[in-house]
Scaffold this motif. Structure first.
Motif, PDB file in Angstrom:
ATOM      1  N   ASP A  96      -2.202   0.379   4.584  1.00 49.14           N
ATOM      2  CA  ASP A  96      -3.227  -0.636   4.604  1.00 49.14           C
ATOM      3  C   ASP A  96      -2.579  -2.089   4.800  1.00 49.14           C
ATOM      4  O   ASP A  96      -1.419  -2.348   4.415  1.00 49.14           O
ATOM      5  N   GLU A 141      -2.740  -5.640  -2.911  1.00 44.25           N
ATOM      6  CA  GLU A 141      -1.744  -5.136  -1.879  1.00 44.25           C
ATOM      7  C   GLU A 141      -1.232  -6.304  -1.191  1.00 44.25           C
ATOM      8  O   GLU A 141      -1.859  -6.913  -0.649  1.00 44.25           O
ATOM      9  N   HIS A 184      -9.183  -2.413  -1.347  1.00 42.17           N
ATOM     10  CA  HIS A 184      -9.797  -1.199  -0.969  1.00 42.17           C
ATOM     11  C   HIS A 184     -11.161  -1.021  -0.513  1.00 42.17           C
ATOM     12  O   HIS A 184     -11.622  -0.094   0.486  1.00 42.17           O
ATOM     13  N   ARG A 211       3.597  -2.461  -7.622  1.00 44.37           N
ATOM     14  CA  ARG A 211       3.498  -1.130  -6.947  1.00 44.37           C
ATOM     15  C   ARG A 211       4.843  -0.869  -6.011  1.00 44.37           C
ATOM     16  O   ARG A 211       5.128  -1.134  -4.980  1.00 44.37           O
ATOM     17  N   CYS A 255       0.785  -1.312  -0.011  1.00 44.43           N
ATOM     18  CA  CYS A 255       0.093   0.000   0.237  1.00 44.43           C
ATOM     19  C   CYS A 255       0.849   1.372   0.183  1.00 44.43           C
ATOM     20  O   CYS A 255       0.785   2.008  -0.939  1.00 44.43           O
ATOM     21  N   ARG A 308      -8.360  -6.988   6.322  1.00 45.71           N
ATOM     22  CA  ARG A 308      -8.971  -7.351   5.461  1.00 45.71           C
ATOM     23  C   ARG A 308      -9.182  -9.096   5.409  1.00 45.71           C
ATOM     24  O   ARG A 308      -8.083  -9.580   5.790  1.00 45.71           O
ATOM     25  N   LYS A 315       0.838   8.897  -0.440  1.00 52.64           N
ATOM     26  CA  LYS A 315      -0.602   8.237  -0.010  1.00 52.64           C
ATOM     27  C   LYS A 315      -1.515   9.465   0.171  1.00 52.64           C
ATOM     28  O   LYS A 315      -1.319  10.471   0.990  1.00 52.64           O
TER      29      LYS A 315
HETATM   30 MN   LIG Z   1      -3.808   0.989   0.173  1.00 53.50          MN
END
Ligand SMILES: [Mn+2]
Ligand SMILES: O=C[C@H](O)[C@H](O)COP(=O)(O)O
Ligand SMILES: C=C(OP(=O)(O)O)C(=O)O
Length: 481
Positions: A406, A375, A326, A123, A82, A346, A130
């Protein structure tokens, strides 16, 4: 949240890397303290003079990969942190991330076969800025400080929250080091790294992105692929104005409140031409990647009107890339053993259900999922869990929650996740082929004038069969960590 006050193309000025400066930045601007403004200007000028991090020819290759994905002829895997940390610019940690992406790509390639090449993007090497829900944060001691905004801006520790322009230059050097590892691994004789790993990040920090954009050729040379986040995709806003001129493929996150009108306006805007006079080229298919991040159980409500509107619009086809992360984040209190720390998490099974639902809805419109956006990290972290608690009372388990923002899937979770997605994709593609054959038969039946002039495939009767076809066993999937 996203005003549909689109500015018609005829009223837009010619695009330049700085034309966004006359559009409102609705949210997420980094507020540098006034005393740092001279340093910010010097730093941005220095960044603009540095060589490209990513070669424009690589960006062209990635653009054609995205065009293929929009046609259903390639699959794009995007994965990474993230918020990438400068501290993670180590051989070991970057190596683990690369290993994970390679293994995931192998799984997808094996499943999809030669006809659907898999392209990998991380990423990585620049995911240092962010957006945050709250730009300021009140600490337990009552102090109010800037929220952590990524290592390009400030530090995670409470003492390092003032935005510091020098970090932008640090970010460039970290990106260079990571890119060096990515490219030199391709030269290793052991051939563990078989294919390139391209890089991507959110185009959030517009002064930085502008400094790294070539004015005449319009490449953002800091990454191959850039995306605009859910919080900054306002139609009249600075971020979309910046993105519309880029030669790089551009992603746009779409959350559960997105309307078909907004999506059509976004696609129209990003598909060029650049201004009313220029006679510029129109964007090609795959120039835009739509990245739904809806949350579970939203796809069948949100996506059909959007898909219908796109199919009726005649606009170049976007890539559809599912971000199941997300929309499925929630906060948990980790209990007194951890001083009541509240962390975000999550559930992988919930995320997987979102992917399944997105594939299913796209399939009903004859569209294949073209990419997956996760992520994740190669490390053995405990940040996402299906059952049980995030932190056990032992400190070793809280040490395994390392994310700066995250929660990420751990290496083993992320691999298993992609294995399950690969099964779904294979089924969806088989369904798609079957539907197409059926469509040809239907079309042949209507020749002769009964429904002459109607070109649409008759998909509705196939829907029920499609739904039955889709069931993927979830039992025992993705345990804690
Ligand atoms: Mn994120
Ligand atoms: O990665 C996305 C956003 O930056 C992140 O979800 C924001 O998190 P927050 O709601 O904790 O600010
Ligand atoms: C900020 C992000 O996502 P979103 O814009 O979808 O919230 C992200 O991908 O890190």
């Amino acid at each position: 949240m996203h005003p549909s006050t689109d500015i018609p193309l005829t009223q837009r000025r010619a695009w330049s890397p700085t034309s966004w400066q006359s559009s409102p930045t609705h949210a997420q601007q980094v507020l540098y303290p006034p005393h740092t403004h001279p340093l910010l200007a010097i730093t941005l000028a220095r960044l603009a003079d540095l060589p490209p991090l990513v070669n424009p020819s690589t960006i062209d290759t990635v653009r054609s990969n995205h065009a293929a994905a929009a046609r259903g002829e390639a699959f794009l895997l995007v994965g990474g942190d993230c918020a990438e940390s400068f501290d993670d610019t180590t051989d070991a940690i970057v190596g683990l991330k690369m290993d994970l992406l390679n293994r995931q790509a192998e799984v997808l390639e094996r499943a999809l076969g030669e006809k659907v090449p898999v392209h990998v993007t991380a990423r990585l090497a620049g995911q240092y800025s962010k957006p945050r829900s709250q730009l300021m944060e009140t600490l337990v001691d009552g102090r109010t400080v800037h929220a952590f905004r990524g290592h390009n801006v400030n530090g995670a520790s409470a003492e390092d929250r003032e935005p510091d322009p020098r970090k932008l230059l640090h970010g460039w050097w970290h990106a260079l080091a990571v890119l060096h590892k990515l490219s030199s691994s391709l030269m290793n004789t052991d051939k563990k790294q078989r294919k390139p790993i391209y890089t991507a990040h959110e185009a959030l920090h517009l002064p930085l992105e502008t400094a790294l954009t070539t004015p005449t050729t319009r490449y953002n040379t800091s990454a191959a692929f850039l995306w605009i986040g859910e919080r900054t995709r306002q139609l009249d806003g600075a971020h979309l104005e910046y993105a519309r001129g880029l030669r790089n493929p551009v992603g746009v996150k779409i959350g559960p409140t997105t309307t078909p009108e907004e999506v059509i306006a976004v696609l129209t805007l990003l598909s060029g031409p650049l201004d009313s006079k220029e006679g510029e080229e129109r964007g090609e298919e795959g120039k835009v990647t739509l990245i739904p991040r809806l949350g579970v159980d939203k796809a069948s409500i949100v996506l059909p009107p959007i898909l219908r509107a796109i199919q009726a619009s005649g606009l170049p086809a976007p890539v559809w890339m599912c971000d199941p992360c997300h929309g499925n984040t929630f906060a948990v209190d980790t209990g007194p053993e951890n001083n009541g720390a509240v962390v975000k998490t999550r559930c992988p099974t919930t995320m997987l259900r979102e992917v399944e639902q997105v594939i299913e809805v796209l399939g009903e419109f004859g569209v294949q999922l073209g990419g997956l956006h996760l992520e994740q990290t190669g490390e053995d972290v405990v940040e996402c869990v299906d059952k049980g608690v995030l932190f056990l009372s032992s400190s070793s388990s809280s040490e395994r929650y390392k994310s700066l923002c995250d929660p990420r899937l751990s290496g083993s979770q992320a691999l298993e996740f992609v294995e399950k997605v690969a099964e779904m994709l294979v089924k969806a593609r088989a369904m798609g082929e079957e539907t197409e054959k059926q469509g040809v038969v239907e079309d042949e039946k209507v020749v002769g004038g009964v429904r002459e002039g109607q070109t649409s495939l008759i998909r509705v009767p196939l829907l029920e069969r499609a739904l039955r076809f889709f069931r993927v066993p979830f039992a025992g999937l993705l345990g804690n960590a």
